[in-house]
Design a protein around this motif. Structure first.
Motif, PDB file in Angstrom:
ATOM      1  N   VAL A 184     -18.902 -38.666   6.017  1.00  0.00           N
ATOM      2  CA  VAL A 184     -19.196 -39.800   6.890  1.00  0.00           C
ATOM      3  C   VAL A 184     -17.965 -40.149   7.738  1.00  0.00           C
ATOM      4  CG1 VAL A 184     -19.974 -42.204   6.949  1.00  0.00           C
ATOM      5  CG2 VAL A 184     -20.753 -40.667   5.116  1.00  0.00           C
ATOM      6  N   LEU A 185     -16.829 -40.141   7.047  1.00  0.00           N
ATOM      7  CA  LEU A 185     -15.606 -40.656   7.640  1.00  0.00           C
ATOM      8  C   LEU A 185     -14.982 -39.706   8.657  1.00  0.00           C
ATOM      9  CD1 LEU A 185     -13.940 -43.271   6.997  1.00  0.00           C
ATOM     10  CD2 LEU A 185     -12.424 -41.811   5.663  1.00  0.00           C
ATOM     11  N   LEU A 186     -14.885 -38.466   8.295  1.00  0.00           N
ATOM     12  CA  LEU A 186     -14.132 -37.521   9.130  1.00  0.00           C
ATOM     13  C   LEU A 186     -14.700 -37.361  10.538  1.00  0.00           C
ATOM     14  CD1 LEU A 186     -12.960 -34.693   6.714  1.00  0.00           C
ATOM     15  CD2 LEU A 186     -11.609 -36.492   7.788  1.00  0.00           C
ATOM     16  N   PRO A 187     -16.016 -37.152  10.693  1.00  0.00           N
ATOM     17  CA  PRO A 187     -16.551 -37.009  12.055  1.00  0.00           C
ATOM     18  C   PRO A 187     -16.252 -38.243  12.894  1.00  0.00           C
ATOM     19  CG  PRO A 187     -18.160 -36.326  10.442  1.00  0.00           C
ATOM     20  CD  PRO A 187     -17.050 -36.967   9.681  1.00  0.00           C
ATOM     21  N   LYS A 188     -16.261 -39.429  12.243  1.00  0.00           N
ATOM     22  CA  LYS A 188     -15.963 -40.661  12.973  1.00  0.00           C
ATOM     23  C   LYS A 188     -14.526 -40.645  13.455  1.00  0.00           C
ATOM     24  CE  LYS A 188     -18.960 -44.031  10.778  1.00  0.00           C
ATOM     25  NZ  LYS A 188     -18.873 -44.916   9.626  1.00  0.00           N
ATOM     26  N   LEU A 189     -13.629 -40.211  12.563  1.00  0.00           N
ATOM     27  CA  LEU A 189     -12.206 -40.168  12.893  1.00  0.00           C
ATOM     28  C   LEU A 189     -11.909 -39.150  13.979  1.00  0.00           C
ATOM     29  CD1 LEU A 189     -10.317 -40.371   9.450  1.00  0.00           C
ATOM     30  CD2 LEU A 189     -10.282 -42.024  11.318  1.00  0.00           C
ATOM     31  N   ILE A 190     -12.550 -37.984  13.811  1.00  0.00           N
ATOM     32  CA  ILE A 190     -12.203 -36.883  14.713  1.00  0.00           C
ATOM     33  C   ILE A 190     -13.062 -36.907  15.975  1.00  0.00           C
ATOM     34  CG2 ILE A 190     -11.980 -34.358  14.861  1.00  0.00           C
ATOM     35  CD1 ILE A 190     -11.604 -34.436  11.794  1.00  0.00           C
ATOM     36  N   GLY A 191     -14.251 -37.451  15.849  1.00  0.00           N
ATOM     37  CA  GLY A 191     -15.096 -37.586  17.025  1.00  0.00           C
ATOM     38  C   GLY A 191     -16.114 -36.482  17.182  1.00  0.00           C
ATOM     39  N   THR A 192     -15.988 -35.403  16.394  1.00  0.00           N
ATOM     40  CA  THR A 192     -17.018 -34.364  16.430  1.00  0.00           C
ATOM     41  C   THR A 192     -17.446 -34.098  14.998  1.00  0.00           C
ATOM     42  OG1 THR A 192     -15.363 -32.636  16.223  1.00  0.00           O
ATOM     43  CG2 THR A 192     -16.091 -33.180  18.460  1.00  0.00           C
ATOM     44  N   SER A 193     -18.603 -33.473  14.840  1.00  0.00           N
ATOM     45  CA  SER A 193     -19.044 -33.178  13.485  1.00  0.00           C
ATOM     46  C   SER A 193     -18.687 -31.745  13.124  1.00  0.00           C
ATOM     47  CB  SER A 193     -20.553 -33.401  13.360  1.00  0.00           C
ATOM     48  OG  SER A 193     -21.205 -32.537  14.258  1.00  0.00           O
ATOM     49  N   GLY A 194     -18.606 -31.500  11.840  1.00  0.00           N
ATOM     50  CA  GLY A 194     -18.242 -30.169  11.339  1.00  0.00           C
ATOM     51  C   GLY A 194     -17.871 -30.299   9.888  1.00  0.00           C
ATOM     52  N   ASN A 195     -17.605 -29.184   9.233  1.00  0.00           N
ATOM     53  CA  ASN A 195     -17.291 -29.237   7.805  1.00  0.00           C
ATOM     54  C   ASN A 195     -15.798 -29.483   7.576  1.00  0.00           C
ATOM     55  OD1 ASN A 195     -19.941 -28.792   7.275  1.00  0.00           O
ATOM     56  ND2 ASN A 195     -19.698 -26.621   6.780  1.00  0.00           N
ATOM     57  N   PHE A 196     -15.327 -30.586   8.116  1.00  0.00           N
ATOM     58  CA  PHE A 196     -13.888 -30.842   8.002  1.00  0.00           C
ATOM     59  C   PHE A 196     -13.441 -31.110   6.574  1.00  0.00           C
ATOM     60  CE2 PHE A 196     -14.960 -32.273  12.372  1.00  0.00           C
ATOM     61  CZ  PHE A 196     -14.318 -31.247  13.036  1.00  0.00           C
ATOM     62  N   GLU A 197     -14.385 -31.573   5.747  1.00  0.00           N
ATOM     63  CA  GLU A 197     -13.988 -31.899   4.367  1.00  0.00           C
ATOM     64  C   GLU A 197     -13.430 -30.665   3.656  1.00  0.00           C
ATOM     65  OE1 GLU A 197     -17.093 -31.955   5.414  1.00  0.00           O
ATOM     66  OE2 GLU A 197     -18.370 -30.820   4.051  1.00  0.00           O
ATOM     67  N   VAL A 198     -13.884 -29.483   4.099  1.00  0.00           N
ATOM     68  CA  VAL A 198     -13.384 -28.258   3.471  1.00  0.00           C
ATOM     69  C   VAL A 198     -11.871 -28.132   3.679  1.00  0.00           C
ATOM     70  CG1 VAL A 198     -13.562 -25.747   3.454  1.00  0.00           C
ATOM     71  CG2 VAL A 198     -15.609 -27.137   3.815  1.00  0.00           C
ATOM     72  N   ILE A 199     -11.429 -28.515   4.884  1.00  0.00           N
ATOM     73  CA  ILE A 199      -9.991 -28.445   5.181  1.00  0.00           C
ATOM     74  C   ILE A 199      -9.225 -29.450   4.329  1.00  0.00           C
ATOM     75  CG2 ILE A 199      -8.262 -28.731   6.998  1.00  0.00           C
ATOM     76  CD1 ILE A 199     -10.576 -28.015   8.994  1.00  0.00           C
ATOM     77  N   VAL A 200      -9.783 -30.666   4.227  1.00  0.00           N
ATOM     78  CA  VAL A 200      -9.134 -31.681   3.394  1.00  0.00           C
ATOM     79  C   VAL A 200      -9.042 -31.196   1.952  1.00  0.00           C
ATOM     80  CG1 VAL A 200      -9.300 -34.038   2.523  1.00  0.00           C
ATOM     81  CG2 VAL A 200      -9.891 -33.538   4.898  1.00  0.00           C
ATOM     82  N   PHE A 201     -10.127 -30.600   1.449  1.00  0.00           N
ATOM     83  CA  PHE A 201     -10.110 -30.092   0.078  1.00  0.00           C
ATOM     84  C   PHE A 201      -9.015 -29.060  -0.111  1.00  0.00           C
ATOM     85  CE2 PHE A 201     -14.763 -31.115  -1.051  1.00  0.00           C
ATOM     86  CZ  PHE A 201     -14.357 -32.397  -1.373  1.00  0.00           C
ATOM     87  N   GLY A 202      -8.868 -28.196   0.868  1.00  0.00           N
ATOM     88  CA  GLY A 202      -7.836 -27.167   0.784  1.00  0.00           C
ATOM     89  C   GLY A 202      -6.461 -27.784   0.627  1.00  0.00           C
ATOM     90  N   ILE A 203      -6.219 -28.819   1.427  1.00  0.00           N
ATOM     91  CA  ILE A 203      -4.903 -29.477   1.377  1.00  0.00           C
ATOM     92  C   ILE A 203      -4.716 -30.180   0.031  1.00  0.00           C
ATOM     93  CG2 ILE A 203      -3.468 -31.271   2.423  1.00  0.00           C
ATOM     94  CD1 ILE A 203      -4.998 -30.572   5.099  1.00  0.00           C
ATOM     95  N   VAL A 204      -5.779 -30.893  -0.396  1.00  0.00           N
ATOM     96  CA  VAL A 204      -5.691 -31.604  -1.677  1.00  0.00           C
ATOM     97  C   VAL A 204      -5.412 -30.625  -2.814  1.00  0.00           C
ATOM     98  CG1 VAL A 204      -6.991 -32.956  -3.372  1.00  0.00           C
ATOM     99  CG2 VAL A 204      -7.173 -33.498  -0.940  1.00  0.00           C
ATOM    100  N   LEU A 205      -6.083 -29.476  -2.783  1.00  0.00           N
ATOM    101  CA  LEU A 205      -5.911 -28.499  -3.851  1.00  0.00           C
ATOM    102  C   LEU A 205      -4.450 -28.064  -3.941  1.00  0.00           C
ATOM    103  CD1 LEU A 205      -7.209 -26.847  -6.059  1.00  0.00           C
ATOM    104  CD2 LEU A 205      -7.635 -25.044  -4.413  1.00  0.00           C
ATOM    105  N   ILE A 206      -3.845 -27.818  -2.795  1.00  0.00           N
ATOM    106  CA  ILE A 206      -2.443 -27.386  -2.792  1.00  0.00           C
ATOM    107  C   ILE A 206      -1.544 -28.479  -3.354  1.00  0.00           C
ATOM    108  CG2 ILE A 206      -0.497 -26.777  -1.286  1.00  0.00           C
ATOM    109  CD1 ILE A 206      -2.662 -25.388   0.521  1.00  0.00           C
ATOM    110  N   VAL A 207      -1.814 -29.718  -2.963  1.00  0.00           N
ATOM    111  CA  VAL A 207      -1.005 -30.835  -3.469  1.00  0.00           C
ATOM    112  C   VAL A 207      -1.158 -30.961  -4.982  1.00  0.00           C
ATOM    113  CG1 VAL A 207      -0.711 -33.345  -3.432  1.00  0.00           C
ATOM    114  CG2 VAL A 207      -1.057 -32.091  -1.291  1.00  0.00           C
ATOM    115  N   VAL A 208      -2.416 -30.844  -5.457  1.00  0.00           N
ATOM    116  CA  VAL A 208      -2.655 -30.967  -6.899  1.00  0.00           C
ATOM    117  C   VAL A 208      -1.953 -29.845  -7.647  1.00  0.00           C
ATOM    118  CG1 VAL A 208      -4.415 -30.773  -8.693  1.00  0.00           C
ATOM    119  CG2 VAL A 208      -4.807 -32.253  -6.743  1.00  0.00           C
TER     120      VAL A 208
END
Ligand code: ADP
Ligand code: MG
Length: 588
Positions: free
Chosen positions: A273-297
């Motif tokens: 819900v949040l990411l498309p609003k922030l970025i302004g377009t829709s897409g599977n951006f959560e996958v990118i966030v997950f990738g980053i979170v995984l590395i941090v974890v």
């Protein structure tokens, strides 16, 4: 009151009544997803976290469960309880085939094979006319239990969570059992497990099958929850997401699977819900966030988020409830003086290097024989030829009158040879007692299903009683509840001896037990060995330290450059100029 005791029933009860509470539908749906995901991640905890095997293909097993239910219900009107069993059967079959091909191979073959398997199944589902291609199958009937429609939301919630929680309970039981200790030994390499008589292949296959079954149950529930299936939720990227959930939550903990699934599900939903609003377009951006979170974890909490929760829970305590348990079966012991081991011109070549050059010697029951020599003399290699870890280039080994050369090390262990390792091999996150109980593997029988159902408790008592007895023998009872990984090297080596004794050996083989020990620890070890000798134990003692073996052994075999230099009593060896030259020549 014990938090660990009541936390599970309280949580289970809460999940059962949750749909009856005024909770919005949205959260019931989320909770259903979490339960479904947790079941799959739980399989990965067992497979990856405990067993050290990585699978990217769990979503494909979910797909098998879901598509079996969907296809058989929509085309044949088959009862869902029947499609569950067929789906599980297919998942087991697929796991056996994929596992049998890849699990004998080392390391990265399984992850690669599971990627291939995930892709194959995804494109099969997407291209088969009968399965509705990429549109999938529609109109799956909802489940009925006791004549009540369970529907797709609140009604299904107790069933999904009952399945997930029972699975968690079964896996918890499994991990604390005879087969569980075998499974937990997989990660530290196969050598030690095989020396305890464990078929590592069999247990790798077992956990691969269990993980597939959990995934297929989740898929079957998923099909009835969604009432429609298409290939997308069973794709390779979903397979990676399951692995992500397990790692995020804590791939070494049963409850990490639940935590990881909950966090991923909730965040994924918010991000969509949040990411498309922030970025302004829709897409599977959560996958990118997950990738980053995984590395941090992985960087800051490699054991996952559950470690932060687990810290607040009291440490699990094993109740000492095995007083008076019956003894485990024991083997017929050789009579004192009987010919026990005959090493006949054994030879090992590594390419051009002759590491062991036609070495022969014998051990009679009740003897302590030392095998000594400077570093690189070929002692460990000889040891490994006798115990079946390495194949012989030539020669023969007879144990208790029958040839053992060419047998797998676990077969040789079964015949009564037990060993320790030059570099201590143990399961650091298991207690001393549990590590020693691993030695009783061949003297006990409980299988994985019995363990999951807790039908193995009597035998467990016998195993722990035996493990405690062996710890008493070496003077380590007071440390039995400590984690093996927290011990100093000296006690770790003694623990290995207790584990070897727990196999009820006819011959004990020790590879440099004194190496790296401090003076005091060496004395304690010497005391234990003298005690064992007085009890009539037969021992082959491989040692670099000449002084250590002098007061202990009946006879000594000296090796140099792979060859037997001499054999004699400690005094003869001590007085031999050739031995002195060998030691001085290589030491200085
Ligand atoms: P020791 O235990 O007496 O110190 P080892 O049996 O470990 O000696 O080694 C004997 C010789 O064989 C050494 O020269 C060692 O480098 C060689 N060696 C041992 N294992 C292997 C192997 N797996 N491959 C090649 N060479 C090996
Ligand atoms: Mg060695």
């Amino acid at each position: 009151m014990n938090l660990r005791r009541w936390a599970f029933p309280a949580f289970a009860l809460f999940m059962m009544v949750l749909p009856a509470l005024p909770v919005p539908d949205f959260w019931i749906t989320q909770s259903n997803y979490i339960g479904l995901y947790a079941m799959v991640s739980l399989g990965l905890v067992l497979l990856t976290g405990v067993g050290g095997l990585t699978s990217f293909g769990q979503a494909a097993f979910v797909g098998i469960g879901a598509y079996t239910a969907a296809y058989l219900a929509t085309t044949m009107g088959m009862s869902p309880w029947l499609t569950l069993f067929i789906g599980l059967g297919l998942a087991v079959l697929a796991a056996l085939v994929v596992g049998a091909i890849t699990l004998r191979m080392s390391g990265h073959y399984l992850p690669l094979a599971t990627i291939a398997w995930g892709l194959v199944l995804y494109y099969t589902m997407g291209n088969l006319e009968a399965l509705g291609k990429y549109d999938g199958l529609l109109g799956i009937p909802s489940l009925k239990a006791f004549g009540v429609e369970l529907g797709t939301g609140r009604g299904l919630h107790p069933l999904i969570w009952a399945a997930a929680l029972l699975a968690a309970l079964a896996v918890t039981h499994l991990l604390d059992s005879r087969p569980g200790r075998a499974i937990r030994s997989l990660k530290s390499g196969s050598m030690m497990a095989e020396a305890m008589g464990i078929s590592t292949f069999r247990y790798k296959l077992t956990i691969f099958v269990i993980a597939a079954v959990l995934a297929a149950v989740s898929g079957w529930l998923f099909a009835h929850f969604q009432r429609t299936v298409n290939p997308t939720p069973f794709s390779l990227s979903k397979g990676i997401e399951y692995l992500f959930m397990a790692v995020l939550g804590g791939v070494g903990h049963v409850w990490g699977a639940f935590l990881g699934s909950a966090v991923v599900r909730v965040i994924e939903d918010q991000l969509q819900v949040l990411l498309p609003k922030l970025i302004g377009t829709s897409g599977n951006f959560e996958v990118i966030v997950f990738g980053i979170v995984l590395i941090v974890v992985l960087k800051y909490a490699p054991d996952g988020l559950w470690t932060f929760v687990g810290r607040w829970l009291p440490a699990p305590k094993r109740e000492r409830n095995w007083e008076g348990a019956a003894a485990l079966p024991a083997r017929d012991k050789p009579a004192r003086g009987e010919l026990l081991l005959e090493v006949d011109k054994v030879r090992k070549e590594f390419g051009g290097l002759v590491a062991v050059n036609d070495v022969s010697f014998q051990i009679r029951a009740g003897d302590i024989v030392g095998l000594i020599g400077p570093n690189g003399a070929g002692k460990s290699t000889t040891f490994n030829l006798i115990t079946g870890v390495l194949p012989l280039t030539r020669g023969g080994v007879n144990f208790r009158g029958s040839p053992v050369a060419g047998l797998a090390s676990r077969e040789i262990a079964r015949r009564g040879m037990s060993r320790t390792f030059q570099h201590v091999k143990m399961i650091p996150d298991m207690t001393v007692l549990e590590n020693v109980a691993l030695g009783g593997y061949l003297r006990s029988k409980a299988n994985s299903v019995q363990a999951m159902l807790r039908l193995d408790r009597e035998e467990e008592k016998r195993l722990f009683a035996e493990a405690e007895r062996q710890l008493a023998r070496i003077g380590m009872v007071h440390q039995m509840h400590e984690l093996a990984g927290n011990l100093a090297l000296g006690p770790q080596r003694l623990m290995e001896i207790a584990r070897a004794l727990c196999t009820d050996p006819a011959l004990l083989l020790l590879d440099e037990p004194a190496a790296g020990l401090r003076h005091k620890e060496k004395q304690a070890l010497g005391e234990v060995l003298r005690q064992l000798k007085s009890e009539g134990m037969s021992i082959l003692l491989v040692e670099h330290d000449m002084e250590f073996v002098m007061g202990l052994t009946d006879r000594i075999v000296v090796m140099e450059f792979g060859t037997r230099l001499m054999e004699g009593t400690p005094t003869e060896v001590q007085e031999s100029p050739a031995v002195r030259a060998a030691y001085l020549g290589t030491e200085h």
